[in-house]
Write a protein that holds these residues in place. Sequence first.
Motif, PDB file in Angstrom:
ATOM      1  N   THR A   7      -4.384   0.100  -3.878  1.00  0.00           N
ATOM      2  CA  THR A   7      -4.142   0.341  -5.308  1.00  0.00           C
ATOM      3  C   THR A   7      -4.813  -0.751  -6.138  1.00  0.00           C
ATOM      4  OG1 THR A   7      -2.013  -0.808  -5.147  1.00  0.00           O
ATOM      5  CG2 THR A   7      -1.990   1.600  -4.950  1.00  0.00           C
ATOM      6  N   LYS A   8      -6.022  -1.101  -5.751  1.00  0.00           N
ATOM      7  CA  LYS A   8      -6.749  -2.163  -6.455  1.00  0.00           C
ATOM      8  C   LYS A   8      -7.484  -1.644  -7.678  1.00  0.00           C
ATOM      9  CE  LYS A   8      -7.547  -4.650  -2.101  1.00  0.00           C
ATOM     10  NZ  LYS A   8      -8.563  -5.142  -1.140  1.00  0.00           N
ATOM     11  N   GLN A  48      -2.667   5.272  -7.547  1.00  0.00           N
ATOM     12  CA  GLN A  48      -1.293   5.015  -7.981  1.00  0.00           C
ATOM     13  C   GLN A  48      -0.329   4.854  -6.802  1.00  0.00           C
ATOM     14  OE1 GLN A  48       0.067   7.398 -11.456  1.00  0.00           O
ATOM     15  NE2 GLN A  48      -1.937   8.393 -11.313  1.00  0.00           N
ATOM     16  N   GLY A  49      -0.822   5.065  -5.576  1.00  0.00           N
ATOM     17  CA  GLY A  49       0.065   4.907  -4.424  1.00  0.00           C
ATOM     18  C   GLY A  49      -0.231   5.902  -3.330  1.00  0.00           C
ATOM     19  N   LYS A  84       4.771   6.364  -6.002  1.00  0.00           N
ATOM     20  CA  LYS A  84       4.075   5.190  -6.520  1.00  0.00           C
ATOM     21  C   LYS A  84       4.550   3.933  -5.793  1.00  0.00           C
ATOM     22  CE  LYS A  84       3.035   7.103 -11.065  1.00  0.00           C
ATOM     23  NZ  LYS A  84       3.080   6.895 -12.535  1.00  0.00           N
ATOM     24  N   ASP A 115       2.574  -0.109  -4.368  1.00  0.00           N
ATOM     25  CA  ASP A 115       1.353  -0.905  -4.276  1.00  0.00           C
ATOM     26  C   ASP A 115       0.863  -0.994  -2.833  1.00  0.00           C
ATOM     27  OD1 ASP A 115       1.285  -1.381  -6.972  1.00  0.00           O
ATOM     28  OD2 ASP A 115       2.198  -3.379  -6.848  1.00  0.00           O
ATOM     29  N   ASN A 116      -0.422  -0.707  -2.666  1.00  0.00           N
ATOM     30  CA  ASN A 116      -1.130  -0.874  -1.385  1.00  0.00           C
ATOM     31  C   ASN A 116      -0.422  -0.251  -0.179  1.00  0.00           C
ATOM     32  OD1 ASN A 116      -3.180  -2.180  -2.719  1.00  0.00           O
ATOM     33  ND2 ASN A 116      -2.759  -4.201  -1.864  1.00  0.00           N
ATOM     34  N   LYS A 136       3.058  -3.695  -0.845  1.00  0.00           N
ATOM     35  CA  LYS A 136       3.084  -5.011  -1.454  1.00  0.00           C
ATOM     36  C   LYS A 136       4.156  -4.968  -2.533  1.00  0.00           C
ATOM     37  CE  LYS A 136      -0.136  -8.709  -2.334  1.00  0.00           C
ATOM     38  NZ  LYS A 136      -1.560  -9.081  -2.447  1.00  0.00           N
TER      39      LYS A 136
END
Length: 349
Positions: free
Chosen positions: A12-13, A17-18, A39, A41-42, A60
């Motif tokens: 999600t860089k 969105q997930g 949703k 992160d990463n 994350k």
Amino acid sequence: MSNERVYFGTYTKKASQGIYTATVNTETAELSNVAVAGKVDNPTYLTIDPTNSYLYSIAKVDGKGGIQSFKINDDATLTPLNNISEEGAPPCYVAINNAGNVLYTANYHRGLIDSVALNEDGSIDRVVSRDAHEGKSINPERQDKAYAHYSDLTPDGKFVLGVDLGTDEIYSYKVNGAELERVAILSVKPGSGPRHLVFTKDGETVYIMTELSNEVIVAKFNKETGGLVVKQTIYSLPEDFKGDNKGSAIRITPNEKTLYVSNRGYDGITAFDIAADGTLSVKQFISSFGVGPRDINVNAAGTVLIAANEGTGTATSYKINAESGELTAVSKEVSVPETVAVSFLNNIN
């Protein structure tokens, strides 16, 4: 028409969105209806419990590394349950046992293999067992320390194998409840960089994909001791390919006649015929129709393969020939932002 649910893990860089979901036609292999499922992160790797009720992803959380649990809803969306995290990089791989009560993770940057207890409601409890790898190998840029890349169960559930790219080793752990006991280590050719592996259903043959030497190692597994013995090593790229490449994913068809691996740099998939003795011969080279096929996966019926192309943020679906195992690309350049992992709902991988 028979549609099957598939989930994609991502970074999600940039735009992702997930976790994303889509449907694939199991007869035609057409991939469609991509949408955000949950949703987080990463979520760079995923696993689904045997009842298809819960999904677990790498995550994350507030700058820490960990694992996130989700309830899978009837409409394919994901409801967050809970997560555990700690300082440092998140794991890179997560798998679940057949009872649905223990997760196994590999942490690339920290060189760790963990077992994690789950609660009856699908939520994550705690880390129960941890093994820290030590050592290095001959590639100073990629093998300066231990880099655990994979941890998953043998078919009978009696052992967990941990693959370490940094030390050129495959660790065998005996499963004692949720505890792991290291019992054997296979050292492969220095500089190979083993990454992921798959077993035959009888648990006697294991295929190991290497990231640095771009080879598949065929090994015999001792189901009593957890030991491994190498019986064949075969190159996974066309002999005339001269560019930089990183070997990535490895999968086997349910009928165990064909093995597939993906390669980033060459940006293609190699299909191997599996002989009666478990050894391999190259069957087909085919493009991934995108850049950086970090993961591939095969559905439980053995009719569809999907590739996740990280570099282009696209997925490609292929129809699998039932007799030969050869691939025919069907849906190309299907947008899935920063995709790096593929899991079918009825598969536990």
